[in-house]
Design a protein around this motif. Structure first.
Motif, mmCIF file in Angstrom:
data_model
loop_
_atom_site.group_PDB
_atom_site.id
_atom_site.type_symbol
_atom_site.label_atom_id
_atom_site.label_comp_id
_atom_site.label_asym_id
_atom_site.label_seq_id
_atom_site.Cartn_x
_atom_site.Cartn_y
_atom_site.Cartn_z
ATOM 1 N N ALA A 40 2.390 10.262 -19.730
ATOM 2 C CA ALA A 40 2.137 8.850 -19.429
ATOM 3 C C ALA A 40 2.544 7.994 -20.626
ATOM 4 O O ALA A 40 2.249 8.328 -21.776
ATOM 5 C CB ALA A 40 0.661 8.647 -19.103
ATOM 6 N N PHE A 41 3.203 6.860 -20.347
ATOM 7 C CA PHE A 41 3.690 5.976 -21.401
ATOM 8 C C PHE A 41 3.324 4.537 -21.041
ATOM 9 O O PHE A 41 3.134 4.196 -19.870
ATOM 10 C CB PHE A 41 5.205 6.122 -21.564
ATOM 11 C CG PHE A 41 5.640 7.544 -21.823
ATOM 12 C CD1 PHE A 41 5.568 8.091 -23.091
ATOM 13 C CD2 PHE A 41 6.101 8.347 -20.789
ATOM 14 C CE1 PHE A 41 5.955 9.402 -23.339
ATOM 15 C CE2 PHE A 41 6.491 9.654 -21.016
ATOM 16 C CZ PHE A 41 6.419 10.185 -22.296
ATOM 17 N N ASP A 42 3.246 3.657 -22.059
ATOM 18 C CA ASP A 42 2.734 2.300 -21.828
ATOM 19 C C ASP A 42 3.557 1.245 -22.572
ATOM 20 O O ASP A 42 3.022 0.268 -23.098
ATOM 21 C CB ASP A 42 1.272 2.203 -22.254
ATOM 22 C CG ASP A 42 1.053 2.541 -23.726
ATOM 23 O OD1 ASP A 42 2.028 2.949 -24.405
ATOM 24 O OD2 ASP A 42 -0.083 2.388 -24.205
ATOM 25 N N ALA A 173 17.741 3.564 -21.685
ATOM 26 C CA ALA A 173 16.905 4.252 -20.687
ATOM 27 C C ALA A 173 15.447 4.284 -21.102
ATOM 28 O O ALA A 173 14.548 4.324 -20.241
ATOM 29 C CB ALA A 173 17.423 5.672 -20.477
ATOM 30 N N LEU A 174 15.173 4.250 -22.415
ATOM 31 C CA LEU A 174 13.797 4.338 -22.907
ATOM 32 C C LEU A 174 13.138 2.973 -23.081
ATOM 33 O O LEU A 174 12.026 2.898 -23.618
ATOM 34 C CB LEU A 174 13.764 5.112 -24.222
ATOM 35 C CG LEU A 174 14.093 6.606 -24.095
ATOM 36 C CD1 LEU A 174 14.211 7.245 -25.471
ATOM 37 C CD2 LEU A 174 13.046 7.321 -23.258
ATOM 38 N N LEU A 175 13.779 1.903 -22.644
ATOM 39 C CA LEU A 175 13.106 0.605 -22.617
ATOM 40 C C LEU A 175 11.984 0.625 -21.583
ATOM 41 O O LEU A 175 11.929 1.507 -20.716
ATOM 42 C CB LEU A 175 14.107 -0.506 -22.278
ATOM 43 C CG LEU A 175 15.092 -0.898 -23.391
ATOM 44 C CD1 LEU A 175 16.214 -1.764 -22.818
ATOM 45 C CD2 LEU A 175 14.375 -1.637 -24.519
ATOM 46 N N ALA A 176 11.105 -0.360 -21.642
ATOM 47 C CA ALA A 176 9.909 -0.367 -20.792
ATOM 48 C C ALA A 176 10.213 -0.923 -19.405
ATOM 49 O O ALA A 176 9.668 -1.944 -18.984
ATOM 50 C CB ALA A 176 8.797 -1.173 -21.464
ATOM 51 N N CYS A 243 9.092 3.659 -23.780
ATOM 52 C CA CYS A 243 9.296 3.552 -22.338
ATOM 53 C C CYS A 243 7.970 3.328 -21.614
ATOM 54 O O CYS A 243 6.882 3.507 -22.179
ATOM 55 C CB CYS A 243 9.989 4.803 -21.805
ATOM 56 S SG CYS A 243 8.956 6.265 -21.709
ATOM 57 N N ARG A 244 8.078 2.918 -20.376
ATOM 58 C CA ARG A 244 6.913 2.757 -19.502
ATOM 59 C C ARG A 244 7.026 3.730 -18.325
ATOM 60 O O ARG A 244 6.154 4.556 -18.114
ATOM 61 C CB ARG A 244 6.804 1.312 -19.025
ATOM 62 C CG ARG A 244 5.493 0.996 -18.323
ATOM 63 C CD ARG A 244 5.373 -0.490 -18.029
ATOM 64 N NE ARG A 244 4.031 -0.818 -17.584
ATOM 65 C CZ ARG A 244 3.028 -1.129 -18.386
ATOM 66 N NH1 ARG A 244 3.227 -1.166 -19.702
ATOM 67 N NH2 ARG A 244 1.831 -1.416 -17.920
ATOM 68 N N ALA A 245 8.118 3.607 -17.584
ATOM 69 C CA ALA A 245 8.457 4.591 -16.554
ATOM 70 C C ALA A 245 9.483 5.542 -17.166
ATOM 71 O O ALA A 245 10.609 5.133 -17.454
ATOM 72 C CB ALA A 245 9.019 3.896 -15.318
#
Length: 354
Positions: A40-42, A173-176, A243-245
């Motif tokens: 999980a990321f936020d 790709a690792l942006l939120a 990242c977020r997703a």
């Protein structure tokens, strides 16, 4: 009941990607289950996924036909496992079996915007996959500002650092993003020996650090930078991208080298076999929708036989090349030059040149 008349197996309800080539009407945000607690990321600020261009998918995949594409259920199962577990999908197989196309199929079917493409070579590094900083360009811009003696601005900071930072495909790709982006890391087996290990920490943590922005965080906590998507930009806070997703990452390999066990342990592994006659016919129908009747069927059968006899098989684009020439209007089944041309087009890539 014959095998051709058997009812299709019901699609498991947990499958997000179905492998049919048809876009899902539902939003993936409503389909995705919550991530495992350890995945999980936020990240913030939350970004919308940029729109994709149909032409980009058509060039790679052709146009959807009236009959849904057939995919192997076990392969689709592994793809969905990677999506649900938020793990990279490591796809192996012979050249031309559709490894790279898989990323585009996922992005198209789930409506996840343009695919972020990172082709790997021996010179590729984690750094250029994440971002590039044009330090020389920034110094030159600052010098130009100093030359005009703008007393109201500090020449050292007037050249906005964000104008000289561009995120790479992995960094973008690792942006939120509110929904996962699809990232294709193509032919990782061509990389320097250290790159797979270098990827581990970034893919595990879902974040990375940009020192050039972090040094300015006390004065400029938010900096807008360019992304890998043409014409797009994003805000980075305090030099950290999180990242977020978690992105849907498709990593391809032609099997030219072994990867470290630690890297393999963090991937879902999928091996693609050479497509059979039915799958070849579906690919041809997507790329050449007008078809060529009996001539196409005969060429597909002949290609499948020759590919099965070759090691490691023939790339599908060699079949498409031959069929395109057939559809050009110049094909003559009685012309003795056509068999020679087809034989030349289907020459095994690893075979020695006479």
């Amino acid at each position: 009941m014959s095998s051709g008349q058997e009812a299709a197996s019901p699609v498991p309800p947990w499958w997000i990607y179905r492998g049919t080539g048809e876009q899902r009407a539902e939003d993936i945000a409503d389909l995705l289950p919550p991530p495992p607690p350890w995945r999980a990321f936020d990240g913030e600020p939350v970004l919308p996924v940029p729109p994709a261009k149909d032409a980009d998918f058509a060039r790679r995949l052709g146009r959807p036909g009236p009959v849904p594409m057939r995919s192997d259920p076990q392969q689709v199962e592994l793809i969905n496992a990677a999506i649900c577990l938020r793990r990279p999908l490591l796809v192996t197989g012979a050249p031309g079996t559709g490894k790279s196309s898989l990323a585009y199929r996922i992005a198209q079917e789930l409506r996840l915007g343009p695919v972020l493409y990172w082709p790997i070579s021996t010179r590729s590094s984690l750094g250029n996959g994440l971002y590039e900083y044009d330090a020389i360009g920034r110094v030159q811009a600052a010098s130009a500002l100093a030359a005009v003696r703008d007393r109201d601005r500090d020449p050292a900071s007037a050249a906005d650092v964000g104008d000289f930072v561009r995120l790479g495909p992995l960094g973008t790709a690792l942006l939120a993003y509110e929904k996962p982006r699809v990232l294709l890391i193509d032919e990782l087996d061509k990389s320097d020996i250290d790159l797979p290990n270098d990827l581990l920490a970034v893919l595990e943590e879902g974040e990375y650090f940009i020192p050039e922005l972090a040094r300015l965080a006390s004065r400029t906590p938010e900096v807008r930078v360019f992304t890998h998507d043409l014409g797009e930009s994003a805000v980075v806070r305090s030099g950290v991208v999180r990242c977020r997703a978690f992105p849907i990452i498709v990593i391809t390999s032609n099997g030219e080298r072994q990867f470290p066990p630690a890297f393999l342990r963090r991937c879902i592994r999928l091996d693609l076999p050479n497509p059979d006659v039915e799958q070849l016919a579906g690919i041809v129908a997507a790329h050449l929708p007008r078809g060529v009747g009996t001539a196409a069927a005969e060429l597909i059968e002949a290609f499948a036989e020759r590919s099965a006899a070759a090691e490691p098989g023939l790339p599908v684009d060699q079949l498409l090349n031959a069929l395109y020439l057939v559809t050009s209007g110049n094909y003559d089944a009685h012309d003795e030059s056509w068999p020679r041309l087809v034989d030349a087009l289907w020459r095994q890539l690893s075979a020695p040149v006479d």
